[in-house]
Motif scaffolding. Structure first.
Motif, PDB file in Angstrom:
ATOM      1  N   ARG A 124       0.736  -1.080  -0.110  1.00  0.00           N
ATOM      2  CA  ARG A 124      -0.043   0.071   0.009  1.00  0.00           C
ATOM      3  C   ARG A 124       0.885   1.358   0.008  1.00  0.00           C
ATOM      4  O   ARG A 124       1.848   1.290   0.719  1.00  0.00           O
ATOM      5  CB  ARG A 124      -1.006  -0.128   1.157  1.00  0.00           C
ATOM      6  N   THR A 150      -0.210  11.819   1.566  1.00  0.00           N
ATOM      7  CA  THR A 150      -1.122  12.984   2.342  1.00  0.00           C
ATOM      8  C   THR A 150      -0.409  14.384   2.090  1.00  0.00           C
ATOM      9  O   THR A 150       0.781  14.672   2.302  1.00  0.00           O
ATOM     10  CB  THR A 150      -1.125  12.630   3.727  1.00  0.00           C
ATOM     11  N   GLU A 157       0.538   5.543   0.272  1.00  0.00           N
ATOM     12  CA  GLU A 157      -0.383   6.550   0.857  1.00  0.00           C
ATOM     13  C   GLU A 157       0.257   7.799   0.676  1.00  0.00           C
ATOM     14  O   GLU A 157       1.584   8.083   1.201  1.00  0.00           O
ATOM     15  CB  GLU A 157      -0.840   6.355   2.315  1.00  0.00           C
ATOM     16  N   THR A 179      -5.585  12.104   2.068  1.00  0.00           N
ATOM     17  CA  THR A 179      -4.628  11.085   1.763  1.00  0.00           C
ATOM     18  C   THR A 179      -5.097  10.345   0.569  1.00  0.00           C
ATOM     19  O   THR A 179      -6.364   9.926   0.421  1.00  0.00           O
ATOM     20  CB  THR A 179      -4.532   9.921   2.924  1.00  0.00           C
ATOM     21  N   TRP A 183      -4.418   7.024  -1.622  1.00  0.00           N
ATOM     22  CA  TRP A 183      -3.897   5.553  -1.485  1.00  0.00           C
ATOM     23  C   TRP A 183      -4.085   4.932  -2.637  1.00  0.00           C
ATOM     24  O   TRP A 183      -4.956   5.046  -3.469  1.00  0.00           O
ATOM     25  CB  TRP A 183      -4.261   4.916  -0.233  1.00  0.00           C
ATOM     26  N   TRP A 238      -9.323   7.919  -2.087  1.00  0.00           N
ATOM     27  CA  TRP A 238      -8.736   8.713  -1.102  1.00  0.00           C
ATOM     28  C   TRP A 238      -9.681   9.106   0.048  1.00  0.00           C
ATOM     29  O   TRP A 238     -10.738   8.456   0.021  1.00  0.00           O
ATOM     30  CB  TRP A 238      -8.784  10.245  -1.992  1.00  0.00           C
TER      31      TRP A 238
END
Length: 156
Positions: free
Chosen positions: A95, A99, A97, A146, A148, A136
């Motif tokens: 994953r 931000t 992410e 964020t 992702w 998101w």
């Protein structure tokens, strides 16, 4: 003279998951240089986790980091605020992410255009095409969002 007792033997784990649980998170300056550094460090971290340089998974994930970081710099930049990159791996799931602190500029897939010479607008289309899922969510602890993306990795 006394001898030390033998250390207990740790039980073996099944071969699944493929990756032990890993997590990496770091803030970067919201500049093109920060986005390049995020991509570079993500590549090093993935290699350390057993996703070698030059593999399809490594190339795909570093491209996703590059796209999402560039978007954070281009569209989520707030002067004086950084963006955060987080990578995590568990099982065969990786994953990414990213931000940023600009919550009013929400990510959306652009319609593919006939203008192939344009400078932008295809980053999220690329992310959507390369990942198993993406999305998101708004930041719960302040302004921002964020974005992702998740990739299921097949390892030999």
């Amino acid at each position: 003279m006394t001898s030390n007792p033998p250390l207990p033997v740790r039980p073996t784990r099944p071969t699944q998951p493929r990756f032990p649980w890993h997590d990496f998170s770091m803030r970067f300056s919201s500049t093109p240089r920060g986005a390049r550094l995020a991509r570079h460090l993500a590549g090093e971290r993935l290699d350390a986790w057993g996703i070698p340089y030059g593999s399809d998974a490594h190339d795909t994930l570093t491209l996703i980091v590059a796209e999402l970081s560039a978007n954070a710099v281009s569209h989520g930049h707030v002067p004086g605020r950084d963006f955060r990159l987080r990578l995590s791996a568990e099982g065969a799931t990786l994953r990414v992410e990213v931000t940023d602190t600009r919550g009013e500029r929400l990510p959306a897939l652009a319609e593919p255009s006939d203008d192939l010479d344009g400078d932008g607008g295809r980053g999220l289309l690329l992310v959507a095409a390369l990942t198993d899922r993406w999305g998101w969510y708004p930041c719960a602890d302040g302004p921002g969002k964020t974005v992702w993306a998740v990739l299921e990795v097949e390892m030999p």
